[in-house]
Design an enzyme around this catalytic site. Structure first.
Site, mmCIF file in Angstrom:
data_model
loop_
_atom_site.group_PDB
_atom_site.id
_atom_site.type_symbol
_atom_site.label_atom_id
_atom_site.label_comp_id
_atom_site.label_asym_id
_atom_site.label_seq_id
_atom_site.Cartn_x
_atom_site.Cartn_y
_atom_site.Cartn_z
ATOM 1 N N LYS A 1 24.290 1.702 4.690
ATOM 2 C CA LYS A 1 23.550 2.229 5.838
ATOM 3 C C LYS A 1 24.468 3.193 6.582
ATOM 4 C CE LYS A 1 20.076 -0.707 5.419
ATOM 5 N NZ LYS A 1 19.304 -0.321 4.275
ATOM 6 N N SER B 1 16.106 2.938 0.852
ATOM 7 C CA SER B 1 16.303 2.930 2.300
ATOM 8 C C SER B 1 17.169 4.083 2.790
ATOM 9 C CB SER B 1 16.930 1.612 2.745
ATOM 10 O OG SER B 1 18.255 1.525 2.262
#
Lengths: 204, 224
Positions: free
Chosen positions: B143, B97
Protein backbone atom coordinates in the site's frame (compact mmCIF):
# COMPACT_ATOMS: atom_id res chain seq x y z
CA UNK A 1 65.39 -7.27 9.56
CA UNK A 2 61.76 -6.77 10.61
CA UNK A 3 59.13 -7.60 8.02
CA UNK A 4 57.90 -4.21 6.88
CA UNK A 5 54.81 -5.42 5.05
CA UNK A 6 51.58 -4.34 6.67
CA UNK A 7 49.59 -7.25 5.35
CA UNK A 8 48.80 -9.93 7.92
CA UNK A 9 50.90 -13.02 7.89
CA UNK A 10 49.98 -15.75 5.44
CA UNK A 11 47.05 -17.80 6.73
CA UNK A 12 45.99 -15.27 9.36
CA UNK A 13 42.77 -14.51 7.54
CA UNK A 14 41.80 -18.15 7.31
CA UNK A 15 39.97 -18.45 10.60
CA UNK A 16 38.01 -15.18 10.33
CA UNK A 17 36.99 -16.08 6.78
CA UNK A 18 35.85 -19.51 7.91
CA UNK A 19 33.77 -17.93 10.67
CA UNK A 20 32.30 -15.54 8.12
CA UNK A 21 31.52 -18.44 5.80
CA UNK A 22 29.54 -20.32 8.43
CA UNK A 23 27.95 -17.18 9.91
CA UNK A 24 24.60 -17.53 8.09
CA UNK A 25 24.03 -20.95 9.59
CA UNK A 26 25.01 -19.72 13.04
CA UNK A 27 22.79 -16.68 12.78
CA UNK A 28 19.76 -18.63 11.71
CA UNK A 29 20.22 -21.23 14.44
CA UNK A 30 20.74 -18.69 17.20
CA UNK A 31 18.33 -15.94 16.25
CA UNK A 32 15.73 -17.22 13.81
CA UNK A 33 14.85 -20.52 15.40
CA UNK A 34 15.25 -20.53 19.15
CA UNK A 35 17.03 -17.61 20.71
CA UNK A 36 18.17 -16.69 24.17
CA UNK A 37 17.27 -13.22 25.33
CA UNK A 38 17.41 -11.32 28.57
CA UNK A 39 14.19 -10.00 30.03
CA UNK A 40 14.31 -6.53 31.45
CA UNK A 41 11.64 -4.50 33.12
CA UNK A 42 9.12 -5.12 35.89
CA UNK A 43 5.97 -5.44 33.81
CA UNK A 44 5.72 -9.22 34.17
CA UNK A 45 6.33 -9.39 37.91
CA UNK A 46 6.19 -11.64 39.80
CA UNK A 47 6.28 -14.22 37.02
CA UNK A 48 9.42 -12.86 35.39
CA UNK A 49 12.11 -10.62 36.92
CA UNK A 50 10.64 -10.75 40.41
CA UNK A 51 11.65 -8.01 42.78
CA UNK A 52 13.56 -10.30 45.09
CA UNK A 53 15.73 -11.67 42.27
CA UNK A 54 19.33 -10.54 42.17
CA UNK A 55 19.66 -10.67 38.39
CA UNK A 56 17.55 -10.34 35.29
CA UNK A 57 15.95 -13.43 33.85
CA UNK A 58 17.35 -15.11 30.78
CA UNK A 59 15.00 -17.22 28.70
CA UNK A 60 14.77 -19.26 25.51
CA UNK A 61 12.24 -18.00 23.00
CA UNK A 62 10.73 -19.90 20.11
CA UNK A 63 10.38 -18.00 16.85
CA UNK A 64 9.36 -20.73 14.46
CA UNK A 65 6.08 -21.65 16.12
CA UNK A 66 5.06 -18.03 15.88
CA UNK A 67 6.06 -17.40 12.29
CA UNK A 68 4.87 -20.57 10.65
CA UNK A 69 1.77 -21.51 12.53
CA UNK A 70 1.02 -18.42 14.59
CA UNK A 71 0.86 -20.93 17.40
CA UNK A 72 0.35 -18.60 20.34
CA UNK A 73 -2.80 -18.60 22.39
CA UNK A 74 -4.20 -17.32 25.64
CA UNK A 75 -1.83 -17.47 28.61
CA UNK A 76 1.29 -17.59 26.42
CA UNK A 77 4.06 -15.14 27.15
CA UNK A 78 5.15 -13.51 23.90
CA UNK A 79 7.52 -10.85 22.67
CA UNK A 80 6.32 -8.38 20.10
CA UNK A 81 7.34 -5.08 18.58
CA UNK A 82 5.85 -2.18 20.41
CA UNK A 83 3.02 -0.54 18.46
CA UNK A 84 4.10 2.81 19.83
CA UNK A 85 7.76 2.53 18.83
CA UNK A 86 8.95 -0.20 16.47
CA UNK A 87 12.49 -0.06 17.82
CA UNK A 88 11.44 -1.58 21.16
CA UNK A 89 10.33 -5.10 21.89
CA UNK A 90 7.90 -5.81 24.68
CA UNK A 91 7.20 -9.01 26.56
CA UNK A 92 3.68 -9.60 27.79
CA UNK A 93 1.09 -12.32 28.18
CA UNK A 94 -1.72 -12.94 25.71
CA UNK A 95 -4.95 -12.58 27.62
CA UNK A 96 -7.48 -12.71 24.80
CA UNK A 97 -7.57 -13.65 21.15
CA UNK A 98 -9.77 -12.55 18.28
CA UNK A 99 -13.47 -12.77 18.94
CA UNK A 100 -13.10 -12.67 22.71
CA UNK A 101 -14.54 -9.87 24.80
CA UNK A 102 -12.24 -8.37 27.42
CA UNK A 103 -13.07 -6.20 30.39
CA UNK A 104 -10.35 -3.59 30.30
CA UNK A 105 -8.36 -1.93 33.05
CA UNK A 106 -7.66 1.78 33.31
CA UNK A 107 -6.42 3.82 31.44
CA UNK A 108 -8.28 2.25 28.53
CA UNK A 109 -11.24 4.47 27.55
CA UNK A 110 -13.76 1.68 26.89
CA UNK A 111 -15.00 -0.72 29.53
CA UNK A 112 -15.32 -3.73 27.22
CA UNK A 113 -13.53 -4.52 23.96
CA UNK A 114 -14.32 -7.19 21.41
CA UNK A 115 -11.04 -8.19 19.81
CA UNK A 116 -11.17 -7.90 16.01
CA UNK A 117 -9.91 -10.61 13.68
CA UNK A 118 -6.15 -10.78 13.48
CA UNK A 119 -5.50 -9.01 16.79
CA UNK A 120 -4.70 -10.10 20.36
CA UNK A 121 -5.03 -8.46 23.75
CA UNK A 122 -1.82 -8.50 25.76
CA UNK A 123 -1.32 -7.61 29.38
CA UNK A 124 1.58 -7.64 31.76
CA UNK A 125 1.24 -9.62 34.96
CA UNK A 126 1.86 -6.44 36.93
CA UNK A 127 -0.97 -4.18 35.79
CA UNK A 128 0.41 -1.03 37.35
CA UNK A 129 3.91 -1.10 35.90
CA UNK A 130 2.96 -2.27 32.46
CA UNK A 131 2.53 -0.62 29.05
CA UNK A 132 0.16 -3.07 27.49
CA UNK A 133 -3.09 -3.31 25.61
CA UNK A 134 -4.75 -1.24 28.30
CA UNK A 135 -2.66 1.59 26.96
CA UNK A 136 -2.47 1.01 23.22
CA UNK A 137 -5.35 -1.33 22.51
CA UNK A 138 -5.35 -4.68 20.70
CA UNK A 139 -2.12 -5.64 19.00
CA UNK A 140 -2.00 -7.12 15.47
CA UNK A 141 -0.77 -10.70 15.47
CA UNK A 142 1.74 -9.83 12.77
CA UNK A 143 3.78 -7.88 15.33
CA UNK A 144 4.37 -10.96 17.47
CA UNK A 145 7.96 -12.18 17.22
CA UNK A 146 8.50 -15.08 19.58
CA UNK A 147 7.05 -17.11 22.42
CA UNK A 148 8.68 -17.88 25.76
CA UNK A 149 9.60 -21.53 26.17
CA UNK A 150 11.60 -21.82 29.37
CA UNK A 151 13.91 -19.90 31.64
CA UNK A 152 17.61 -20.63 31.84
CA UNK A 153 18.70 -18.14 34.52
CA UNK A 154 18.60 -17.68 37.52
CA UNK A 155 19.30 -21.27 38.49
CA UNK A 156 16.57 -21.35 41.13
CA UNK A 157 13.88 -20.82 38.53
CA UNK A 158 15.24 -22.74 35.55
CA UNK A 159 12.62 -24.55 33.51
CA UNK A 160 9.19 -24.00 32.15
CA UNK A 161 6.87 -21.67 33.96
CA UNK A 162 4.33 -23.52 36.04
CA UNK A 163 0.68 -23.53 35.21
CA UNK A 164 -1.06 -21.90 38.14
CA UNK A 165 -3.02 -24.62 39.91
CA UNK A 166 -5.08 -24.45 43.03
CA UNK A 167 -2.72 -25.63 45.79
CA UNK A 168 -4.31 -28.46 47.65
CA UNK A 169 -3.30 -27.59 51.15
CA UNK A 170 -0.57 -26.23 53.23
CA UNK A 171 0.63 -23.13 54.88
CA UNK A 172 3.65 -20.99 54.56
CA UNK A 173 5.35 -19.16 51.74
CA UNK A 174 5.05 -21.87 49.10
CA UNK A 175 1.33 -22.14 49.58
CA UNK A 176 0.88 -18.40 49.63
CA UNK A 177 2.84 -17.92 46.43
CA UNK A 178 1.01 -20.71 44.63
CA UNK A 179 -2.31 -19.35 45.81
CA UNK A 180 -1.39 -15.83 44.73
CA UNK A 181 -0.42 -17.09 41.27
CA UNK A 182 -3.68 -18.98 41.02
CA UNK A 183 -5.70 -15.97 42.05
CA UNK A 184 -3.90 -13.78 39.55
CA UNK A 185 -4.59 -16.25 36.75
CA UNK A 186 -8.19 -16.56 37.82
CA UNK A 187 -8.79 -12.81 37.88
CA UNK A 188 -7.11 -12.53 34.48
CA UNK A 189 -9.24 -15.23 32.92
CA UNK A 190 -12.45 -14.03 34.52
CA UNK A 191 -12.22 -10.74 32.65
CA UNK A 192 -12.23 -12.54 29.30
CA UNK A 193 -15.32 -13.93 27.64
CA UNK A 194 -14.06 -16.39 25.03
CA UNK A 195 -15.41 -16.23 21.52
CA UNK A 196 -18.44 -18.35 20.87
CA UNK A 197 -17.27 -21.34 18.90
CA UNK A 198 -19.63 -22.43 16.18
CA UNK A 199 -19.55 -26.21 15.99
CA UNK A 200 -20.81 -27.66 12.75
CA UNK A 201 -22.10 -31.17 13.40
CA UNK A 202 -20.40 -33.71 11.20
CA UNK A 203 -23.34 -35.88 10.40
CA UNK A 204 -26.45 -33.98 9.45
CA UNK B 1 70.94 -23.99 -32.40
CA UNK B 2 68.08 -25.01 -34.59
CA UNK B 3 64.96 -25.92 -32.70
CA UNK B 4 64.05 -29.36 -33.89
CA UNK B 5 60.43 -30.06 -33.22
CA UNK B 6 60.03 -33.32 -31.39
CA UNK B 7 56.64 -34.95 -31.81
CA UNK B 8 54.88 -35.77 -28.58
CA UNK B 9 54.49 -39.49 -28.27
CA UNK B 10 50.88 -40.56 -27.93
CA UNK B 11 50.70 -41.78 -24.40
CA UNK B 12 48.33 -44.68 -23.93
CA UNK B 13 49.53 -45.78 -20.55
CA UNK B 14 47.78 -49.09 -20.33
CA UNK B 15 44.32 -49.75 -21.66
CA UNK B 16 42.20 -47.69 -19.27
CA UNK B 17 38.60 -46.72 -20.14
CA UNK B 18 39.43 -43.06 -20.62
CA UNK B 19 42.47 -43.23 -22.82
CA UNK B 20 41.12 -45.34 -25.62
CA UNK B 21 38.17 -43.10 -26.40
CA UNK B 22 39.96 -39.79 -25.95
CA UNK B 23 43.62 -40.20 -26.85
CA UNK B 24 45.90 -37.32 -26.17
CA UNK B 25 46.14 -35.29 -29.35
CA UNK B 26 49.65 -35.26 -30.92
CA UNK B 27 50.27 -31.53 -31.02
CA UNK B 28 53.79 -30.29 -31.14
CA UNK B 29 52.91 -26.67 -31.54
CA UNK B 30 51.16 -24.40 -29.09
CA UNK B 31 47.48 -25.20 -28.94
CA UNK B 32 44.74 -23.05 -27.68
CA UNK B 33 43.47 -23.31 -24.13
CA UNK B 34 40.09 -24.48 -25.36
CA UNK B 35 41.57 -27.49 -27.12
CA UNK B 36 42.04 -29.09 -23.73
CA UNK B 37 39.95 -32.29 -23.66
CA UNK B 38 38.24 -30.86 -20.57
CA UNK B 39 36.54 -28.39 -22.89
CA UNK B 40 36.39 -30.40 -26.10
CA UNK B 41 34.40 -33.09 -24.32
CA UNK B 42 32.54 -31.12 -21.70
CA UNK B 43 30.56 -33.94 -20.13
CA UNK B 44 33.66 -36.03 -19.79
CA UNK B 45 35.50 -33.08 -18.32
CA UNK B 46 32.74 -32.48 -15.82
CA UNK B 47 32.71 -36.12 -14.91
CA UNK B 48 36.46 -36.01 -14.36
CA UNK B 49 36.21 -32.95 -12.18
CA UNK B 50 33.40 -34.44 -10.09
CA UNK B 51 35.27 -37.70 -9.68
CA UNK B 52 38.43 -35.85 -8.72
CA UNK B 53 36.56 -33.87 -6.06
CA UNK B 54 34.69 -36.85 -4.64
CA UNK B 55 37.73 -39.09 -4.46
CA UNK B 56 40.11 -36.27 -3.66
CA UNK B 57 42.62 -37.35 -1.07
CA UNK B 58 41.45 -35.64 2.08
CA UNK B 59 41.84 -36.22 5.75
CA UNK B 60 38.08 -36.64 6.14
CA UNK B 61 36.27 -39.82 5.18
CA UNK B 62 33.60 -39.80 2.50
CA UNK B 63 30.59 -39.88 4.87
CA UNK B 64 32.08 -36.96 6.80
CA UNK B 65 32.52 -35.01 3.61
CA UNK B 66 28.96 -35.78 2.55
CA UNK B 67 27.81 -34.47 5.92
CA UNK B 68 29.88 -31.32 5.56
CA UNK B 69 28.50 -30.90 2.06
CA UNK B 70 24.96 -31.09 3.40
CA UNK B 71 25.82 -28.51 6.06
CA UNK B 72 27.22 -26.27 3.34
CA UNK B 73 23.94 -26.61 1.45
CA UNK B 74 21.99 -25.71 4.58
CA UNK B 75 24.37 -22.79 5.09
CA UNK B 76 23.59 -21.58 1.57
CA UNK B 77 19.87 -21.83 2.24
CA UNK B 78 20.33 -19.88 5.46
CA UNK B 79 22.28 -17.21 3.60
CA UNK B 80 19.54 -16.93 1.02
CA UNK B 81 16.91 -16.69 3.76
CA UNK B 82 18.83 -13.99 5.61
CA UNK B 83 19.42 -12.08 2.39
CA UNK B 84 15.74 -12.09 1.55
CA UNK B 85 14.84 -11.07 5.09
CA UNK B 86 17.37 -8.31 5.64
CA UNK B 87 18.54 -6.95 2.29
CA UNK B 88 15.87 -7.32 -0.33
CA UNK B 89 14.22 -9.50 -2.87
CA UNK B 90 12.62 -9.54 -6.28
CA UNK B 91 9.02 -10.64 -6.28
CA UNK B 92 5.75 -10.60 -8.13
CA UNK B 93 2.68 -8.65 -7.22
CA UNK B 94 -0.93 -9.67 -7.44
CA UNK B 95 -4.21 -8.05 -6.67
CA UNK B 96 -6.15 -5.08 -7.95
CA UNK B 97 -5.76 -2.78 -4.96
CA UNK B 98 -2.89 -0.75 -6.43
CA UNK B 99 -4.18 -0.17 -9.94
CA UNK B 100 -3.16 1.74 -12.02
CA UNK B 101 0.29 1.96 -10.41
CA UNK B 102 0.74 -1.79 -10.19
CA UNK B 103 -1.13 -4.16 -12.43
CA UNK B 104 -3.32 -7.02 -11.31
CA UNK B 105 -0.71 -9.66 -12.12
CA UNK B 106 2.38 -10.44 -14.10
CA UNK B 107 4.70 -7.75 -12.80
CA UNK B 108 8.05 -8.16 -11.13
CA UNK B 109 9.29 -5.59 -8.63
CA UNK B 110 12.31 -5.03 -6.42
CA UNK B 111 11.60 -4.94 -2.68
CA UNK B 112 14.14 -3.21 -0.48
CA UNK B 113 14.12 -4.39 3.13
CA UNK B 114 17.41 -2.88 4.26
CA UNK B 115 16.30 0.73 4.54
CA UNK B 116 13.43 -0.06 6.92
CA UNK B 117 15.54 -2.51 8.91
CA UNK B 118 18.22 0.07 9.53
CA UNK B 119 15.79 2.84 10.44
CA UNK B 120 12.11 1.99 10.85
CA UNK B 121 11.15 5.66 10.72
CA UNK B 122 12.73 6.15 7.29
CA UNK B 123 9.30 6.43 5.64
CA UNK B 124 8.11 9.38 3.61
CA UNK B 125 4.54 10.17 2.67
CA UNK B 126 3.67 8.73 -0.73
CA UNK B 127 6.09 5.81 -0.73
CA UNK B 128 5.00 2.31 -1.62
CA UNK B 129 5.44 -0.06 1.30
CA UNK B 130 5.26 -3.78 1.84
CA UNK B 131 3.62 -4.62 5.15
CA UNK B 132 2.15 -7.58 6.98
CA UNK B 133 -1.59 -7.40 6.98
CA UNK B 134 -3.17 -6.60 10.36
CA UNK B 135 -6.08 -8.82 9.38
CA UNK B 136 -4.02 -11.88 8.43
CA UNK B 137 -0.52 -12.17 9.93
CA UNK B 138 0.75 -14.44 7.16
CA UNK B 139 -0.16 -12.19 4.28
CA UNK B 140 1.94 -9.41 2.77
CA UNK B 141 0.19 -6.35 1.41
CA UNK B 142 1.46 -3.44 -0.65
CA UNK B 143 0.00 0.00 0.00
CA UNK B 144 0.98 3.64 -0.15
CA UNK B 145 1.74 5.73 2.92
CA UNK B 146 -0.63 8.64 3.23
CA UNK B 147 -0.02 9.85 6.76
CA UNK B 148 2.78 9.74 9.28
CA UNK B 149 2.48 9.83 13.10
CA UNK B 150 0.87 13.06 14.24
CA UNK B 151 -0.84 13.84 10.95
CA UNK B 152 -4.57 14.46 10.74
CA UNK B 153 -5.98 12.38 7.89
CA UNK B 154 -9.34 12.47 6.19
CA UNK B 155 -10.53 8.90 6.58
CA UNK B 156 -12.29 8.50 3.24
CA UNK B 157 -12.56 11.43 0.83
CA UNK B 158 -14.79 9.35 -1.44
CA UNK B 159 -17.33 8.88 1.31
CA UNK B 160 -17.73 5.14 0.72
CA UNK B 161 -16.44 3.74 4.01
CA UNK B 162 -16.90 6.78 6.21
CA UNK B 163 -18.41 10.25 5.90
CA UNK B 164 -16.00 12.51 4.06
CA UNK B 165 -15.86 14.91 6.99
CA UNK B 166 -14.42 12.33 9.38
CA UNK B 167 -10.80 12.94 10.30
CA UNK B 168 -8.42 10.92 12.44
CA UNK B 169 -5.25 11.97 14.20
CA UNK B 170 -2.61 9.29 13.67
CA UNK B 171 -1.17 8.16 17.02
CA UNK B 172 2.50 7.81 17.82
CA UNK B 173 4.24 4.94 16.06
CA UNK B 174 1.45 4.39 13.49
CA UNK B 175 0.94 5.25 9.82
CA UNK B 176 -2.07 5.59 7.55
CA UNK B 177 -1.94 3.50 4.40
CA UNK B 178 -4.17 3.44 1.38
CA UNK B 179 -4.29 1.52 -1.86
CA UNK B 180 -4.22 3.50 -5.09
CA UNK B 181 -7.40 1.77 -6.26
CA UNK B 182 -9.80 3.12 -3.66
CA UNK B 183 -12.70 0.96 -4.86
CA UNK B 184 -10.92 -2.38 -4.43
CA UNK B 185 -8.60 -1.92 -1.50
CA UNK B 186 -8.85 -2.91 2.16
CA UNK B 187 -6.64 -0.45 3.92
CA UNK B 188 -6.59 1.99 6.80
CA UNK B 189 -10.10 3.10 5.95
CA UNK B 190 -11.20 -0.27 7.34
CA UNK B 191 -8.65 -1.12 10.04
CA UNK B 192 -7.39 2.29 11.02
CA UNK B 193 -3.80 3.39 11.49
CA UNK B 194 -1.30 0.52 11.41
CA UNK B 195 1.81 0.30 13.61
CA UNK B 196 5.10 1.06 11.88
CA UNK B 197 6.33 -2.31 13.20
CA UNK B 198 4.28 -4.00 10.49
CA UNK B 199 6.33 -2.41 7.71
CA UNK B 200 8.54 -5.00 6.06
CA UNK B 201 10.09 -3.14 3.15
CA UNK B 202 9.71 -0.61 0.40
CA UNK B 203 9.01 -1.08 -3.28
CA UNK B 204 11.82 0.46 -5.29
CA UNK B 205 11.45 -0.36 -8.96
CA UNK B 206 9.35 -2.36 -11.37
CA UNK B 207 11.50 -4.62 -13.55
CA UNK B 208 8.93 -6.45 -15.68
CA UNK B 209 7.35 -5.74 -18.14
CA UNK B 210 10.34 -3.81 -19.50
CA UNK B 211 8.13 -1.29 -21.25
CA UNK B 212 6.76 -0.23 -17.88
CA UNK B 213 10.06 0.08 -16.05
CA UNK B 214 9.62 2.63 -13.28
CA UNK B 215 11.37 3.78 -10.14
CA UNK B 216 8.88 4.18 -7.31
CA UNK B 217 9.12 7.06 -4.92
CA UNK B 218 7.06 9.59 -3.13
CA UNK B 219 4.40 11.07 -5.38
CA UNK B 220 3.02 13.56 -2.90
CA UNK B 221 2.74 17.21 -3.79
CA UNK B 222 1.89 19.79 -1.23
CA UNK B 223 -0.99 22.15 -1.83
CA UNK B 224 -0.72 25.35 0.11
Amino acid sequence: MQNKRWFPRAGALRTPLRILYWAPLGMVLTTHWYNVRVISGPSMQPTLNPEWSLSKDYAVFDKVAVLDKQDCHREDIITFKSPLDPKYKLIKRIVAEEGDTVKTLPPYPLKEVKIPKGYVWVEGDDPFNSDDSNMFGPVPRALIESKLVFLIWPPSRVGKLEEPKLPLSGTGPTFRRAMAAFERAHSRQSRVTPAAKIVIPESV
Amino acid sequence: MIAIPFPNPIKTSGLRPGNRRFPRLPHNFPVSFMANPRFLYPLHGLGQMLRARIFKPSKYSLPTRVGIGCLKLVNLVCFAHLFVEYVGTISTMEGPSMLPTLGNEGEIVVVDRLSTRLDPYNIARGELLILLSPLNPKRYICKRVVGLPGDVVCVDPTGQQAPSTEHVRIPKGHIWIMGDNADASRDSRIYGPVPIGLVQGKLRTRLWPPSKFQMFGSNMTYID
